[in-house]
Design a protein around this motif. Structure first.
Motif, short mmCIF file in Angstrom:
data_model
loop_
_atom_site.label_atom_id
_atom_site.label_comp_id
_atom_site.label_asym_id
_atom_site.label_seq_id
_atom_site.Cartn_x
_atom_site.Cartn_y
_atom_site.Cartn_z
N TYR A 87 0.80 -1.22 0.00
CA TYR A 87 0.00 0.00 0.00
C TYR A 87 0.83 1.28 0.00
CZ TYR A 87 -3.94 -3.13 0.93
OH TYR A 87 -4.88 -4.11 0.85
N ASP A 88 1.96 1.29 0.66
CA ASP A 88 2.75 2.52 0.70
C ASP A 88 3.27 2.89 -0.68
OD1 ASP A 88 2.30 2.69 3.39
OD2 ASP A 88 4.25 1.87 3.99
N LYS A 89 3.77 1.89 -1.41
CA LYS A 89 4.23 2.14 -2.78
C LYS A 89 3.07 2.57 -3.67
CE LYS A 89 8.16 -1.07 -2.72
NZ LYS A 89 8.74 -2.29 -3.33
N ALA A 90 1.93 1.89 -3.49
CA ALA A 90 0.76 2.22 -4.29
C ALA A 90 0.29 3.64 -4.02
CB ALA A 90 -0.37 1.23 -4.01
N GLU A 91 0.25 4.02 -2.75
CA GLU A 91 -0.19 5.37 -2.37
C GLU A 91 0.69 6.42 -3.03
OE1 GLU A 91 -0.56 8.16 1.65
OE2 GLU A 91 0.13 6.08 1.80
N GLY A 95 -8.73 6.71 -3.13
CA GLY A 95 -9.75 6.71 -2.09
C GLY A 95 -10.03 5.31 -1.59
N LEU A 96 -10.12 4.36 -2.51
CA LEU A 96 -10.35 2.97 -2.15
C LEU A 96 -9.19 2.40 -1.32
CD1 LEU A 96 -11.87 0.28 -2.35
CD2 LEU A 96 -10.82 -0.06 -4.61
N LEU A 97 -7.97 2.78 -1.71
CA LEU A 97 -6.79 2.31 -0.97
C LEU A 97 -6.84 2.77 0.49
CD1 LEU A 97 -3.12 2.19 -2.10
CD2 LEU A 97 -3.67 3.45 -0.03
N TYR A 98 -7.16 4.06 0.69
CA TYR A 98 -7.24 4.57 2.07
C TYR A 98 -8.36 3.86 2.85
CZ TYR A 98 -3.98 8.39 1.12
OH TYR A 98 -2.86 9.13 0.83
N ASN A 100 -4.72 -0.42 12.55
CA ASN A 100 -4.69 0.75 11.67
C ASN A 100 -6.06 1.41 11.69
OD1 ASN A 100 -3.61 2.56 9.96
ND2 ASN A 100 -3.57 1.25 8.16
N ASN A 101 -6.58 1.59 12.90
CA ASN A 101 -7.95 2.09 13.04
C ASN A 101 -8.01 3.59 13.29
OD1 ASN A 101 -9.17 -0.43 12.70
ND2 ASN A 101 -8.67 -0.99 14.83
N ASP A 102 -6.91 4.29 13.02
CA ASP A 102 -6.93 5.73 13.26
C ASP A 102 -7.84 6.41 12.25
OD1 ASP A 102 -4.59 6.96 11.10
OD2 ASP A 102 -4.73 4.81 11.47
N ASP A 103 -8.19 7.63 12.57
CA ASP A 103 -9.14 8.37 11.72
C ASP A 103 -8.49 8.89 10.44
OD1 ASP A 103 -11.11 7.95 13.58
OD2 ASP A 103 -10.75 9.87 14.61
N ILE A 149 -9.52 6.84 7.13
CA ILE A 149 -10.92 6.96 6.71
C ILE A 149 -11.23 8.38 6.27
CG2 ILE A 149 -11.84 7.45 9.02
CD1 ILE A 149 -13.43 5.25 6.25
N THR A 150 -10.58 9.35 6.91
CA THR A 150 -10.76 10.75 6.50
C THR A 150 -10.20 10.96 5.10
OG1 THR A 150 -10.62 11.51 8.80
CG2 THR A 150 -10.22 13.14 7.08
N SER A 151 -9.01 10.40 4.84
CA SER A 151 -8.42 10.51 3.50
C SER A 151 -9.25 9.78 2.46
CB SER A 151 -6.99 9.94 3.52
OG SER A 151 -6.15 10.70 4.36
N ALA A 152 -9.81 8.63 2.87
CA ALA A 152 -10.65 7.88 1.94
C ALA A 152 -11.85 8.71 1.51
CB ALA A 152 -11.10 6.58 2.60
N ILE A 153 -12.52 9.34 2.48
CA ILE A 153 -13.70 10.16 2.17
C ILE A 153 -13.32 11.34 1.28
CG2 ILE A 153 -15.39 11.73 3.21
CD1 ILE A 153 -15.54 9.75 5.56
N LEU A 154 -12.19 11.97 1.60
CA LEU A 154 -11.72 13.12 0.82
C LEU A 154 -11.57 12.76 -0.65
CD1 LEU A 154 -10.48 16.01 0.67
CD2 LEU A 154 -8.27 14.93 1.10
N TRP A 155 -10.89 11.65 -0.93
CA TRP A 155 -10.63 11.29 -2.33
C TRP A 155 -11.85 10.67 -3.00
CZ3 TRP A 155 -6.79 13.32 -4.82
CH2 TRP A 155 -5.67 13.76 -4.12
#
Length: 368
Positions: free
Chosen positions: A277-281, A302-305, A314-317, A320-326
């Motif tokens: 995921y880090d490389k993909a991001e 967005g899907l990746l986040y 990895n349950n920090d906000d 999910i916040t980045s996912a919603i943004l994208w």
């Protein structure tokens, strides 16, 4: 240049093991050919033809091996040299000469005239190639294939003719035949990139991805630095969704296409599917930087986040916040994309944002 070439050919023919010369009746033909060699004037070839034709009068003459080999030599020389047909030969002259050569090629004593027949075959092969080129230029690929096939009959060792046949068949839509000839061209350890690329493309068109991949991999072994072959192999793996096979190609692929948003996206998607995921991001962000209007890059990020937000530990906000943004950005780009709306529905359910969830639910109801 062409006169010089034919002069050299005739010179070689008449100064080696030329089988004629002992018959007085044929000396006029020989002399006119020699004069043409010396002066390059087509009238001597015309005179040679008249003399050669005058020797064939009776049925017995028509079967005479020596006299007819003379006619074949003269006719093929004219066809090779007089490309503009200044001597006014009939339209069927080429086919008539070919038929004459074929008629005597299998005679029992033709071995006595091997250099002469080889010379005639070289001339006719070049004439048919020239004819094929003209037909190709005029988009008459059907007759071009026929012309190149005849050239190949007279010069089977000329592998380049295979490329002409393959090209014309490809243009004609005869993909199976084109593939066969391109396969012959690339069967050696020395071949051209254009043959490899075209053969691969044809096999992909035929649905034979395995054969296409085999050809591309062979090309990359022969030409490891070739960028197009690298791209072709990567494209095959990407279309097959064979991300494990694609992964080793990503670094050179990106290095060769640092500013190409499509290739950057392919690399990001590959790492994404391999759960790196880090490389993909990083690569999704780079693809968006290169082309901010590419929906797939925005949506996939967005899907990746969102996927990262569901992982253990990895349950920090933040994710999910980045996912919603994208995903909201993706929704702006494609408001009727149901898949994006459904992901937003899941994301707002996860965050407990009822107002936004109601908005997304209404949008989905409208689409249904």
């Amino acid at each position: 240049m062409q006169k010089r070439k034919i002069g050299i050919l005739i010179l070689a023919l008449f100064t080696t093991s030329f089988a004629f010369g002992q018959s007085e009746a044929l000396k006029v033909v020989v002399n006119n050919l020699a004069f043409y060699k010396q002066k390059g004037d087509l009238k001597y070839l015309s005179n040679a033809k008249k003399s050669a034709d005058s020797l064939v009068v009776t049925r017995k003459d028509s079967a005479d091996l020596e006299k007819n080999v003379y006619r074949i030599i003269v006719n093929s020389s004219i066809l090779y040299t007089d490309s503009l047909n200044k001597l006014g030969q009939p339209e069927a002259f080429l086919d008539q000469t070919s038929a004459l050569l074929d008629k005597f090629a299998d005679k029992g004593k033709i071995y006595k005239y091997q250099p002469e027949m080889d010379y005639a075959r070289r001339c006719l092969a070049n004439v048919y190639i020239r004819k094929g080129f003209l037909l190709t230029k005029n988009n008459d690929f059907k007759n071009a294939v026929d012309a190149f096939q005849k050239a190949k009959k007279y010069a089977p060792a000329q592998k380049q003719i295979n490329s002409y046949i393959a090209y014309a068949n490809n243009k004609l839509g005869n993909l199976q035949d084109a593939a066969k000839y391109y396969s012959n061209l690339i069967s050696t350890d020395s071949t051209k990139v254009e043959y490899l690329e075209t053969a691969s493309t044809i096999y992909k068109s035929l649905g034979d991805t395995a054969k296409a991949l085999q050809i591309v991999k062979k090309g990359r072994r022969l030409l490891p630095q070739n960028k197009q072959l690298l791209h072709d192999e990567a494209n095959i793996y990407n279309n097959k969704r064979d991300y494990k096979a694609l992964e080793p190609l990503l670094i050179p692929l990106i290095d060769n296409n640092a500013n190409n948003p499509d290739i950057t996206f392919v690399a990001a998607n590959c790492y994404d599917n391999l759960n790196q995921y880090d490389k993909a991001e990083s690569l999704y962000l780079r693809a968006i930087e290169l082309n901010g209007n590419a929906y797939e890059s925005v949506f996939n990020l967005g899907l990746l986040y969102f996927k990262k937000s569901t992982l253990k530990n990895n349950n920090d906000d933040k994710n999910i916040t980045s996912a919603i943004l994208w995903l909201e950005k993706a929704n702006e780009m494609a408001p009727r994309d149901k898949k994006c709306l459904e992901l937003l529905q899941l994301a707002y359910t996860k965050t407990g944002n009822q107002n936004q969830l109601d908005r997304i639910n209404n949008r989905l109801e409208q689409l249904n």
